[in-house]
Design a protein around this motif. Structure first.
Motif, PDB file in Angstrom:
ATOM      1  N   GLY A  31       0.822  -1.205   0.000  1.00 17.32           N
ATOM      2  CA  GLY A  31       0.000   0.000   0.000  1.00 17.32           C
ATOM      3  C   GLY A  31       0.851   1.248   0.000  1.00 17.32           C
ATOM      4  O   GLY A  31       0.591   2.177  -0.750  1.00 17.32           O
ATOM      5  N   ALA A  32       1.876   1.237   0.825  1.00 18.47           N
ATOM      6  CA  ALA A  32       2.708   2.429   0.931  1.00 18.47           C
ATOM      7  C   ALA A  32       3.433   2.700  -0.379  1.00 18.47           C
ATOM      8  O   ALA A  32       3.503   3.822  -0.841  1.00 18.47           O
ATOM      9  N   ALA A  33       3.954   1.636  -0.953  1.00 22.70           N
ATOM     10  CA  ALA A  33       4.686   1.837  -2.196  1.00 22.70           C
ATOM     11  C   ALA A  33       3.734   2.278  -3.306  1.00 22.70           C
ATOM     12  O   ALA A  33       4.025   3.181  -4.060  1.00 22.70           O
ATOM     13  N   GLY A  34       2.575   1.638  -3.339  1.00 21.83           N
ATOM     14  CA  GLY A  34       1.626   1.970  -4.395  1.00 21.83           C
ATOM     15  C   GLY A  34       1.044   3.371  -4.230  1.00 21.83           C
ATOM     16  O   GLY A  34       0.802   4.050  -5.207  1.00 21.83           O
ATOM     17  N   ALA A  35       0.875   3.792  -2.970  1.00 21.13           N
ATOM     18  CA  ALA A  35       0.223   5.066  -2.727  1.00 21.13           C
ATOM     19  C   ALA A  35       1.038   6.224  -3.296  1.00 21.13           C
ATOM     20  O   ALA A  35       0.495   7.246  -3.645  1.00 21.13           O
ATOM     21  N   GLY A  36       2.347   6.039  -3.365  1.00 16.96           N
ATOM     22  CA  GLY A  36       3.165   7.092  -3.913  1.00 16.96           C
ATOM     23  C   GLY A  36       2.924   7.291  -5.393  1.00 16.96           C
ATOM     24  O   GLY A  36       3.154   8.361  -5.922  1.00 16.96           O
ATOM     25  N   GLY A  37       2.495   6.288  -6.024  1.00 16.01           N
ATOM     26  CA  GLY A  37       2.150   6.404  -7.436  1.00 16.01           C
ATOM     27  C   GLY A  37       3.362   6.538  -8.331  1.00 16.01           C
ATOM     28  O   GLY A  37       3.243   6.887  -9.493  1.00 16.01           O
ATOM     29  N   ALA A  38       4.538   6.247  -7.802  1.00 14.92           N
ATOM     30  CA  ALA A  38       5.732   6.493  -8.596  1.00 14.92           C
ATOM     31  C   ALA A  38       5.994   5.363  -9.572  1.00 14.92           C
ATOM     32  O   ALA A  38       6.333   5.583 -10.724  1.00 14.92           O
ATOM     33  N   GLY A  39       5.801   4.168  -9.105  1.00 13.70           N
ATOM     34  CA  GLY A  39       6.222   3.030  -9.915  1.00 13.70           C
ATOM     35  C   GLY A  39       5.224   2.651 -10.986  1.00 13.70           C
ATOM     36  O   GLY A  39       5.582   2.022 -11.972  1.00 13.70           O
ATOM     37  N   GLY A  40       4.011   3.019 -10.792  1.00 15.48           N
ATOM     38  CA  GLY A  40       2.983   2.686 -11.755  1.00 15.48           C
ATOM     39  C   GLY A  40       2.686   1.213 -11.812  1.00 15.48           C
ATOM     40  O   GLY A  40       2.166   0.707 -12.793  1.00 15.48           O
ATOM     41  N   GLU A 146       6.612  11.481   4.374  1.00 14.35           N
ATOM     42  CA  GLU A 146       5.212  11.546   3.933  1.00 14.35           C
ATOM     43  C   GLU A 146       4.528  10.180   3.845  1.00 14.35           C
ATOM     44  O   GLU A 146       3.312  10.109   3.820  1.00 14.35           O
ATOM     45  N   ARG A 147       5.284   9.112   3.745  1.00 14.61           N
ATOM     46  CA  ARG A 147       4.667   7.798   3.558  1.00 14.61           C
ATOM     47  C   ARG A 147       5.268   6.770   4.508  1.00 14.61           C
ATOM     48  O   ARG A 147       5.973   5.852   4.103  1.00 14.61           O
ATOM     49  N   PRO A 148       4.955   6.918   5.814  1.00 12.61           N
ATOM     50  CA  PRO A 148       5.449   5.904   6.756  1.00 12.61           C
ATOM     51  C   PRO A 148       4.804   4.553   6.457  1.00 12.61           C
ATOM     52  O   PRO A 148       3.656   4.489   6.000  1.00 12.61           O
ATOM     53  N   LEU A 149       5.552   3.511   6.717  1.00 13.17           N
ATOM     54  CA  LEU A 149       5.026   2.165   6.538  1.00 13.17           C
ATOM     55  C   LEU A 149       4.336   1.716   7.824  1.00 13.17           C
ATOM     56  O   LEU A 149       3.265   1.132   7.801  1.00 13.17           O
ATOM     57  N   ALA A 150       4.976   2.011   8.944  1.00  7.66           N
ATOM     58  CA  ALA A 150       4.429   1.662  10.254  1.00  7.66           C
ATOM     59  C   ALA A 150       4.069   2.962  10.959  1.00  7.66           C
ATOM     60  O   ALA A 150       4.788   3.947  10.853  1.00  7.66           O
ATOM     61  N   VAL A 151       2.952   2.976  11.676  1.00  8.63           N
ATOM     62  CA  VAL A 151       2.384   4.256  12.092  1.00  8.63           C
ATOM     63  C   VAL A 151       2.530   4.570  13.576  1.00  8.63           C
ATOM     64  O   VAL A 151       2.076   5.620  14.026  1.00  8.63           O
ATOM     65  N   CYS A 152       3.144   3.695  14.354  1.00  5.00           N
ATOM     66  CA  CYS A 152       3.305   4.049  15.764  1.00  5.00           C
ATOM     67  C   CYS A 152       4.412   5.096  15.891  1.00  5.00           C
ATOM     68  O   CYS A 152       5.136   5.369  14.940  1.00  5.00           O
ATOM     69  N   SER A 153       4.508   5.703  17.065  1.00  8.49           N
ATOM     70  CA  SER A 153       5.506   6.757  17.261  1.00  8.49           C
ATOM     71  C   SER A 153       6.603   6.292  18.210  1.00  8.49           C
ATOM     72  O   SER A 153       6.900   6.938  19.206  1.00  8.49           O
TER      73      SER A 153
ATOM     74  N   SER B 207      -6.118  14.567   5.394  1.00  4.00           N
ATOM     75  CA  SER B 207      -7.137  13.587   5.765  1.00  4.00           C
ATOM     76  C   SER B 207      -6.585  12.199   5.502  1.00  4.00           C
ATOM     77  O   SER B 207      -5.530  12.042   4.891  1.00  4.00           O
ATOM     78  N   GLY B 208      -7.316  11.211   5.986  1.00  4.89           N
ATOM     79  CA  GLY B 208      -6.892   9.828   5.733  1.00  4.89           C
ATOM     80  C   GLY B 208      -5.890   9.337   6.754  1.00  4.89           C
ATOM     81  O   GLY B 208      -5.375  10.099   7.571  1.00  4.89           O
ATOM     82  N   PRO B 209      -5.607   8.015   6.717  1.00  8.88           N
ATOM     83  CA  PRO B 209      -4.720   7.418   7.720  1.00  8.88           C
ATOM     84  C   PRO B 209      -3.270   7.859   7.546  1.00  8.88           C
ATOM     85  O   PRO B 209      -2.870   8.369   6.503  1.00  8.88           O
ATOM     86  N   LYS B 210      -2.507   7.658   8.599  1.00  4.51           N
ATOM     87  CA  LYS B 210      -1.139   8.180   8.657  1.00  4.51           C
ATOM     88  C   LYS B 210      -0.245   7.604   7.565  1.00  4.51           C
ATOM     89  O   LYS B 210       0.669   8.274   7.086  1.00  4.51           O
ATOM     90  N   ASP B 211      -0.483   6.342   7.155  1.00  9.16           N
ATOM     91  CA  ASP B 211       0.395   5.735   6.150  1.00  9.16           C
ATOM     92  C   ASP B 211      -0.121   5.940   4.727  1.00  9.16           C
ATOM     93  O   ASP B 211       0.461   5.420   3.775  1.00  9.16           O
ATOM     94  N   ALA B 212      -1.211   6.676   4.584  1.00  8.53           N
ATOM     95  CA  ALA B 212      -1.710   6.987   3.236  1.00  8.53           C
ATOM     96  C   ALA B 212      -2.409   8.340   3.287  1.00  8.53           C
ATOM     97  O   ALA B 212      -3.534   8.511   2.830  1.00  8.53           O
ATOM     98  N   ARG B 213      -1.718   9.298   3.895  1.00  9.49           N
ATOM     99  CA  ARG B 213      -2.322  10.614   4.122  1.00  9.49           C
ATOM    100  C   ARG B 213      -2.655  11.276   2.796  1.00  9.49           C
ATOM    101  O   ARG B 213      -1.858  11.243   1.857  1.00  9.49           O
ATOM    102  N   LEU B 214      -3.843  11.876   2.762  1.00  8.35           N
ATOM    103  CA  LEU B 214      -4.229  12.675   1.604  1.00  8.35           C
ATOM    104  C   LEU B 214      -3.951  14.131   1.927  1.00  8.35           C
ATOM    105  O   LEU B 214      -4.282  14.612   3.004  1.00  8.35           O
TER     106      LEU B 214
END
Lengths: 174, 469
Positions: A31-40, A146-153, B207-214
């Motif tokens: 999801g993280a890699a795809g969300a960036g939209g870079a690789g297509g 901008e695109r963390p894979l894991a979301v805890c702090s 907006s949206g979750p931290k790992d896919a923020r919009l």
């Protein structure tokens, strides 16, 4: 490469990935890699991770990412081992191109983390080139924090987020 | 919106404009100091018994007792104006009280109603409830729908007007701006500072979750009203910055798949790429004070340096050439120097160099890491983000690095931007954890009046506009 060495590589990669990044097979990575939209690339069409010619093999069996220490872009020995195998795969599949995504954890300012992610992506690119991969097949992009894979702090997540991911594209023409 | 005109002559003895403190230049001798920061010395400035002179707040460090003011609902000069008169009065009062320098006296405490804009002021009734300042106003709505707002601020205890009355006109849609302009006038007359209420903020709505923020660009009034979205959420956008004239925005977009600087015209909401440059990433742009040059970071082969581009010609100059990260550049208001961050010493620190490049002088020497420096519009201070011992701070320092003062502390504060008068800073505060979210906060440069900007949803990367014309 003969069959024996391939099997040895495979075993090594599995052992490495098990200690590096237990979450690597989780949905978050794709999801993280795809969300960036870079690789297509899409989640489908990556093939069977058991098929050494598949991108799924590259992503999962070899390991598509390397991790970094805090505020560092120096490759670890584990990272270099993963990248050496990535280079072997890329050299065996000369029509595939790749975009290397650099990422940082959230403990930093936005601009600095973009620059740091760029350093990390380029450290990977330089290593792959040193292993014989043509520079023309490789691009880099930084996502900073901008695109963390894991979301805890805390460090358990931060250590997974300080990463560079080699996203293999299907065919030429990135 | 049309421009300021004096309010009609008032059938009362007028104050002498020459007595107005900002116009005379002989400030200190005649200021009746209110609420000066004397708490540390154990002194409280007497208020009611103070000698005569213009009402005045001197903004200093230390604890301030807010100045009590009364703002009776502005008179509606025709039946259609009642609602808008009430709304304008509320915004004026909220602007003033929101600074932390003023405290509104509730209408329930008022002794005498104000029934006419031109009637004599019953000073004794306002003194009795300890109103230091009184603001009266009147609103008319013309048959063409245009509104006209008159106001007069009074110094209750000296029984005088605080400068001449004024009026503002505009369309109905301008009523908030008119209210902000009224409040800016009052703020300015009492503090001696330029106001900042009639201003806007461009930011990133999240907006949206931290790992896919919009993320999308948005613009709003400084107080969170009138939100307008400038981009959709289809791609990551970061760190918008206003042009000095407030009509354009520089920002960084991942639209091409790679971070690239774009330039947007706000009125038409159209963007273009800044230019085709080599390198795989351009980011952290900021305008020069004359609006003609953009300074920014460009990354090539893993190294980030600073560049300047003339907007008219596209001609680009490399300003730094080091193997370290150079980013977050910001011009001095006179355009002669640039403050930026670099990790050339081994970690992030602040440096100042001539605007054309050249030798840089380090100005940050405290513990921890310093980033995102922004030069104050007054030229005297630099705001920054500091990271130390697992905490983030927004701070300010003199341009030589002296008098460092941390204004905030939290899990993650970053990205300060200055109010147009250099007295308030807005920034991003992000909460920790999987459900962490970003919000905009503001704080005085004294560290007082820390508060979230009232707005819906999550937001980051604010940039404050100049005062609107």
């Amino acid at each position: 490469m003969n069959k024996l060495s391939t099997i040895l590589l495979l075993t090594g990669a599995l052992a490495l990935s098990a200690c590096n990044n237990p979450d690597r097979f989780g949905a978050g990575g794709a999801g993280a890699a795809g969300a960036g939209g870079a690789g297509g690339i899409t989640a489908g069409g990556l093939g069977d991770p058991g098929d050494p010619n598949s991108i799924a093999y590259f992503n999962q069996t070899i390991g598509d990412r390397v991790l970094f220490a805090v505020d560092q872009s120096t490759l670890t020995p584990e990272g270099q081992a993963t990248l050496a195998q990535q280079a072997v795969w890329l050299n065996q599949h000369p029509t595939n191109t790749a975009i290397i995504e650099g990422h940082a954890d959230e403990q930093g300012t936005r601009e600095y983390n973009l620059a740091l992610g760029d350093r990390r992506a380029n450290a990977v690119k330089a290593y792959l080139i040193s292993q014989g991969v043509s520079a023309a097949r490789l691009q880099t992009v930084s996502y900073g924090k901008e695109r963390p894979l894991a979301v805890c702090s805390d460090e358990a997540c931060y250590s997974q987020n300080r990463r560079a991911v080699t996203v293999v594209g299907v065919g030429a023409g990135v | 919106m049309t421009r300021v005109a004096p309010a009609p002559a008032r059938p009362q003895p007028e104050t002498h404009p020459t007595q107005w403190v900002r116009r005379t230049g002989n400030v200190m001798s005649i200021v009746r100091t209110l609420c000066l920061a004397l708490a540390a010395a154990g002194l409280a400035a007497p208020i009611a018994g103070a000698q005569s002179g213009p009402l005045r707040i001197v903004i200093e460090e230390g604890v301030i007792e807010p100045l009590p003011f009364a703002a009776p609902t502005f008179i509606a000069e025709n039946p259609g104006a009642a609602e808008i008169a009430a709304s304008i009065t509320r915004v004026v009062a909220a602007d003033l009280a929101g600074t932390g320098l003023f405290r509104e006296i509730p209408a329930s405490a008022f002794i005498s109603p104000v029934t006419s804009f031109d009637a004599p002021v019953a000073y004794a009734d306002w003194k009795a409830i300890n109103a230091q300042a009184l603001i009266t106003g009147a609103v008319a709505v013309g048959s063409d729908g245009r509104i006209n707002v008159k106001f007069r601020p009074y110094d209750v205890f000296s029984g005088t007007e605080l400068g001449a009355g004024m009026q503002f006109g505009g369309g109905q849609g301008d009523w908030r701006r008119i209210a902000h302009k009224v409040a800016d006038q009052i703020y300015s007359r009492i503090t001696g500072e330029t106001g900042y209420f009639d201003s806007r903020v461009v930011y990133v709505s999240e907006s949206g979750p931290k790992d896919a923020r919009l993320k999308r660009l948005a613009i709003m009034d400084y107080d969170g009203a009138n939100v307008q979205y400038l981009t959709d959420s289809s791609t990551i956008v970061l760190a918008p910055r206003f042009s000095p004239s407030g009509d354009r925005i520089l920002y960084t977009s991942f639209e091409t798949g790679f971070p690239r600087i774009k330039l947007m015209d706000i009125a038409s909401v159209t963007s273009r790429a800044l230019a085709e440059l080599s390198g795989n990433m351009t980011f952290a742009p900021r305008f020069s004070p004359d609006g003609g040059t953009v300074v920014f970071s460009l990354s090539q082969d893993g190294n980030t340096d600073l560049y300047a581009m003339q907007l008219s010609s596209g001609q680009t100059t490399q300003l730094t050439n080091a193997p370290s990260i150079e980013t977050a550049p910001s011009f001095s208001p006179d355009g002669s120097r640039i403050v930026f961050e670099s990790d050339r010493s081994g970690n992030q620190q602040l440096y100042i160099m001539p605007a054309g490049g050249g030798e840089a002088t380090r100005i940050s020497f405290g513990e921890g890491r310093y980033g995102t420096p922004v030069w104050s519009p007054r030229g005297d201070m630099i705001a920054f983000t500091k990271q130390n011992a697992g905490r983030f701070h927004i701070g300010v320092m003199r341009t030589d690095g002296s008098e460092e003062r941390l204004l905030t502390a939290s899990f993650l504060d970053e990205g300060p931007t200055w109010a147009p008068n250099g007295r308030v800073i807005m920034f991003t505060r992000e909460s920790a954890g999987a459900g962490g979210a970003a919000q905009l906060y503001s704080v005085d440069i004294s560290g007082r009046n820390l508060k979230p900007v009232p707005m819906e949803g999550s937001a980051s990367d604010p940039a404050w506009s100049p005062l609107l014309p």
